[in-house]
Design a protein around this motif. Sequence first.
Motif, short mmCIF file in Angstrom:
data_model
loop_
_atom_site.label_atom_id
_atom_site.label_comp_id
_atom_site.label_asym_id
_atom_site.label_seq_id
_atom_site.Cartn_x
_atom_site.Cartn_y
_atom_site.Cartn_z
N GLU A 53 -1.26 -7.85 1.95
CA GLU A 53 -0.38 -6.68 1.92
C GLU A 53 0.36 -6.51 0.60
N PRO A 54 0.20 -5.36 -0.03
CA PRO A 54 0.93 -5.09 -1.27
C PRO A 54 2.35 -4.60 -0.97
N HIS A 55 3.11 -4.36 -2.01
CA HIS A 55 4.52 -4.04 -1.85
C HIS A 55 4.77 -2.65 -1.26
N GLN A 56 3.96 -1.68 -1.65
CA GLN A 56 4.13 -0.33 -1.10
C GLN A 56 2.74 0.10 -0.61
N THR A 57 2.48 -0.22 0.63
CA THR A 57 1.12 -0.15 1.15
C THR A 57 0.48 1.22 0.95
N GLU A 58 1.22 2.28 1.25
CA GLU A 58 0.63 3.62 1.22
C GLU A 58 0.30 4.04 -0.20
N GLN A 59 1.11 3.66 -1.16
CA GLN A 59 0.83 4.02 -2.55
C GLN A 59 -0.41 3.30 -3.06
N MET A 60 -0.72 2.17 -2.47
CA MET A 60 -1.86 1.38 -2.93
C MET A 60 -3.14 1.72 -2.15
N GLY A 61 -3.02 2.61 -1.18
CA GLY A 61 -4.22 2.97 -0.41
C GLY A 61 -4.75 1.80 0.40
N TRP A 62 -3.86 0.90 0.77
CA TRP A 62 -4.24 -0.30 1.52
C TRP A 62 -4.09 -0.02 3.02
N LYS A 63 -5.13 -0.33 3.78
CA LYS A 63 -5.12 -0.07 5.22
C LYS A 63 -5.54 -1.33 5.97
N PRO A 64 -4.63 -1.94 6.69
CA PRO A 64 -4.98 -3.19 7.38
C PRO A 64 -5.92 -2.93 8.56
N ASP A 65 -6.92 -3.78 8.71
CA ASP A 65 -7.80 -3.68 9.88
C ASP A 65 -7.70 -4.93 10.75
N THR A 66 -6.85 -5.86 10.34
CA THR A 66 -6.72 -7.13 11.05
C THR A 66 -5.26 -7.56 11.02
N PHE A 67 -4.70 -7.80 12.20
CA PHE A 67 -3.35 -8.35 12.26
C PHE A 67 -3.43 -9.78 12.79
N LEU A 68 -2.76 -10.67 12.07
CA LEU A 68 -2.79 -12.10 12.41
C LEU A 68 -1.41 -12.51 12.90
N ASP A 69 -1.38 -13.12 14.06
CA ASP A 69 -0.10 -13.60 14.62
C ASP A 69 0.31 -14.87 13.88
N ILE A 70 1.43 -14.81 13.17
CA ILE A 70 1.88 -16.00 12.43
C ILE A 70 3.16 -16.57 13.02
N THR A 71 3.47 -16.17 14.24
CA THR A 71 4.70 -16.66 14.88
C THR A 71 4.78 -18.19 14.87
N PRO A 72 3.69 -18.88 15.19
CA PRO A 72 3.80 -20.36 15.26
C PRO A 72 4.18 -21.01 13.94
#
Lengths: 245, 245, 245, 245, 245, 245
Positions: free
Chosen positions: A163-182
């Motif tokens: 993930e970049p700092h300003q996602t929309e300006q970078m045209g970055w679109k996540p397709d995977t979310f990783l649970d990092i709670t542990p």
Amino acid sequence: MSDTKKTALIISAHAADFVWRCGGAIALHASLGYNVTVACLSFGERGESAKLWKQEGMTMDRVKDARRKEAESAAEALGVHDLICLDRGDYPLDLGPETRSQVVDILRKVQPSFMMSHSKWDPYNTDHMYTTQFALECRMVAQAWGHNPGEKVLGAPQLYLFEPHQTEQMGWKPDTFLDITPVWDKKRAAIECMQGQEHLWDFYTRVAQNRANHFKRNSGGQSGGRDCKYAEGFESIFPRTVDEL
Amino acid sequence: MSDTKKTALIISAHAADFVWRCGGAIALHASLGYNVTVACLSFGERGESAKLWKQEGMTMDRVKDARRKEAESAAEALGVHDLICLDRGDYPLDLGPETRSQVVDILRKVQPSFMMSHSKWDPYNTDHMYTTQFALECRMVAQAWGHNPGEKVLGAPQLYLFEPHQTEQMGWKPDTFLDITPVWDKKRAAIECMQGQEHLWDFYTRVAQNRANHFKRNSGGQSGGRDCKYAEGFESIFPRTVDEL
Amino acid sequence: MSDTKKTALIISAHAADFVWRCGGAIALHASLGYNVTVACLSFGERGESAKLWKQEGMTMDRVKDARRKEAESAAEALGVHDLICLDRGDYPLDLGPETRSQVVDILRKVQPSFMMSHSKWDPYNTDHMYTTQFALECRMVAQAWGHNPGEKVLGAPQLYLFEPHQTEQMGWKPDTFLDITPVWDKKRAAIECMQGQEHLWDFYTRVAQNRANHFKRNSGGQSGGRDCKYAEGFESIFPRTVDEL
Amino acid sequence: MSDTKKTALIISAHAADFVWRCGGAIALHASLGYNVTVACLSFGERGESAKLWKQEGMTMDRVKDARRKEAESAAEALGVHDLICLDRGDYPLDLGPETRSQVVDILRKVQPSFMMSHSKWDPYNTDHMYTTQFALECRMVAQAWGHNPGEKVLGAPQLYLFEPHQTEQMGWKPDTFLDITPVWDKKRAAIECMQGQEHLWDFYTRVAQNRANHFKRNSGGQSGGRDCKYAEGFESIFPRTVDEL
Amino acid sequence: MSDTKKTALIISAHAADFVWRCGGAIALHASLGYNVTVACLSFGERGESAKLWKQEGMTMDRVKDARRKEAESAAEALGVHDLICLDRGDYPLDLGPETRSQVVDILRKVQPSFMMSHSKWDPYNTDHMYTTQFALECRMVAQAWGHNPGEKVLGAPQLYLFEPHQTEQMGWKPDTFLDITPVWDKKRAAIECMQGQEHLWDFYTRVAQNRANHFKRNSGGQSGGRDCKYAEGFESIFPRTVDEL
Amino acid sequence: MSDTKKTALIISAHAADFVWRCGGAIALHASLGYNVTVACLSFGERGESAKLWKQEGMTMDRVKDARRKEAESAAEALGVHDLICLDRGDYPLDLGPETRSQVVDILRKVQPSFMMSHSKWDPYNTDHMYTTQFALECRMVAQAWGHNPGEKVLGAPQLYLFEPHQTEQMGWKPDTFLDITPVWDKKRAAIECMQGQEHLWDFYTRVAQNRANHFKRNSGGQSGGRDCKYAEGFESIFPRTVDEL
């Protein structure tokens, strides 16, 4: 893919990027038994060390030294297997033949199950986007049977864009979310190693909390969504190959 | 997600779409123990039955009947759990409130682990692209706690877009390749049920063979790529939520 | 494609669109022997007749009448074979089943070598973008063997999107420039029939002159570019099929 | 455009690319009387010669030699007028000033009616995408009156992008299908010259067969579509300039 | 942002670009009290001086000299504060470390309120698109506290992309229209300084007139739109930060 | 534009959208003297009231009533001038002729300086994306001189798209950041009126805090960036018209 220990390789333009952007993924996979290698192309000594440079009498060596120590502490907090600081300069990075040769060697040595790097576009920080192009180029060379013949060539690891700092300006679109709670405590500890960028500690904590909301929504929402307190998002470059959807 | 039998729902604009585009995924998941439901919004009676209409004295009922039989045979060959022919007309489809109500009911009854439908854009066939918009709308309604209160609401199943006829013109980009080699014989058998479109049998066989090449390339290529003889590709609409990359 | 007279069909949301946006193409193809049919879905009576409505005591019928006369004069100036005013209302257009049925009938009757309509996106004027979707839908229905069986079905005519008012805002990108110099006088004459929109006469004249510059640049520029004084640009929806590049 | 013999220039990153991706276009235009020049920037000696490198005692020179012979045989089978092997290294290609100077000279000497190169994006193979950028840069320089003043400057040839290995991942969208049925035997013969990549022979045969289906569909489909057994697809970078649509 | 005189910096690939593409913005802001600096990376001596090169006995020095004089005259007509000709060669530009160092120094010295450069993509002229990437890179370096420590670092000026020659082919989309009517005479005077490119004088006059139509349309159209005779369009790279919408 | 009181119109698909997505903009502009009208097309009674529906014996009227009260309280907290609940049903919304007529009337009555609505694409919630299309359609009709002749027609207000729940999945890209720090307390108070969606209170608080970071970065960052504690982001549909950049 391999019958041996699983591995991953993070290619980070500047020393702190691997912490903010994929510290959770590193700590989680370390806890799952992966050997995670982090290659920092630079310390971010020119471009991401404003706080240090505002001090009287600062020198390049002192900045690099301070940034290296921060990176090492963070890497330790996350359980990084190998932190490699290539020290190729920043703003702009030197991504020429010598750096390429170093990173190709690392790729072949690590044989990562997956790679990580920056977004494809970043008008605020061309170091970031050129690093991703560079990562693709190194991946290609590492796959070539005629490059240093006799070495074990690279397979086809996924390249995740963190993930970049300003996602929309970078045209970055996540397709995977990783649970990092542990492993959140480890990520927060690593974040707090970044003494020079304290203004970002809470920013990236909030990012993780809001990505957790997205995790929950995408795993079922109000009807069966899994609880999650902290998450990270990634964009995949290559298609997945699976035996079940 | 559920502790009961896994399920999937295919929303197919015309009777044959589910065969060409995801017959392998259906047969494979059936073999993995999923109950796969196929909802055909129409028989493709007007727009995809040229061969029948070229026959002397053909009527709408006879076309529908022939197409229904083909669909049923194909569904049987693939191991479809439930084939639902909604018979809402084609070219264009009727995607109004009544059809929506039917499909929402199906979604809630099936509670699919994943859904499948067409590409987002199709200038050759607006039925296809409107079906995908419609599938998203039905998914949304099925998730609403206030729609038919008391029913079990839908979670957040992935919507996979299966392969259209001219992928590049439709702006379709697969992010997932599924190995369907183990069930290829079933898919080919289902394909051969489509008597009216014999010119497409070999076309889609070649598609499966070339997707297998992509599967191999993306799973490691010349260095560790897994052999695969037939594959299907899918584009995901929603992000995945995972515990390991 | 056909051994008979070549034909073309323009689908114009409002009465004046065919003049500004493809008047040159119409006149040129008429001069080449095509029968060009223009289907105006509306007169633009509500949305594109501000000058008329500013007059005292204006009525809907009088506006329509004035706009029809302008359209007829322009069509005559351009050599239109058949001007069909469907009078389906504007702002918004009625693009329901009845209009569709009318346009499908026209498509089958005309059997056009190529079709023309608006850009895919137009945030200023949703009539325009819905007309293009509607044109694709009608093309699909006209191709269906089971729609009014016995009629001659439509082949696969190209759909050209003509130039909108603010090209970049509409995401319109021309891939074809047509030299309309030989018929410019006819287009200008047709433009001047549009009494209610005089503020656009010079605007579209300048558009044609600047497109001519693009024509010259793309046909060779400073080294062999063909001279051209007036041109029109078009975006193709479908791929071309050729025997020589 | 010219009153002399028509010409074309293919810029191929690696030795085999021109065979798989546009062998049909080459053979067809040769048969139409074009002089087709193929400039191979490299032999693909490092990255696309896995089979050779798996042999005991292989050397770079032997690989290059084998690949050159294959390219020469394929070129002969296709009727290539001039095969130019620039031998600039691969994985990554050297696309610096010297290579540029060579290719600009070739462009000016050949004065092609059209050019061909790779897709604009290729995350699997950065050589491919950089070759296309490089081709655009060389075209620009060859058009400059002040570059080697006195030489005949280049006009404005179309740049066609030929088909990459995974079209959707490369964002490649064909806008032109070329019927290569009359020269298919030559393309297949050229393909079979590529001894090192036998796994791709049938892959690209199937591609040609499926593109033929697209050709037929786009030339009229079930109603007037022209029969075609083998085709190739191309994406145009520049608009066409025409006198009839 | 600053309590001193406002400033702007134009980064122009070739000597004439700043005239055609943003001459109005320069003259207008000069009239508003800005100090506008123009950095021309080259004279366009090779690629944009065809008319000169067609003269007998022309030399590179004479071309550069002529182009410099034109640029100086145009700059004077527009009220440019400082015209800096970097003379880095064209077709292609040298955008290496030395040029970067020069432009970073200029950025820090000027401390512009806003920057301007070319479109992100330009298949006709790679100099243009590489200049924009280069401008972003220089902006990043000028913001780095560790680059020449002690100098005043750059803030976050907007980067406006000015209008390219064929907007749609370059993927350029204006989000800002600037009324340049008050300074049109100055822009036209500057345009007429470009003796070598007289064929573009009227082209860019028409562009300004048609952009004025867009200005009027977007400021209210037939109901309150502000009159405007000449305008220029710009695309912003970065988001605006405001206290009122 | 007008010499009278400035106005704005928010078109919100469901009752709570205006709070999460633009509550700050509403409160800020109210404090600047704007009359802000909010048109809620529905109460979100079916789709966004899960918490209510989970209560025993809930009815549609009671849900609507509860949601209306929340909306009214929130509107009061924000200083909304006029809250209009159209009650057109949700999941899916009824966006037919009657609703259009109502919203067009509101547009003409309010004569907004700017409008706000949802993102252009939302696969999770088709109500959202259809509302935006609908807003554009209503804007077009309200501009038509022939729609209810004699009424004051609408000018050309900007349409801002406010922030959706998962920005990247919706293809939403903010181009404007608004500092809402002065009215944050009002937005938080309004948020807390949404008793049924407490899980989103902190989510949208974090969104505002992170957008403030973006505000600071884009207004100058480490060198002159303006401090900001809470911000909102917006995407503009139309170009701006300005007299100074």
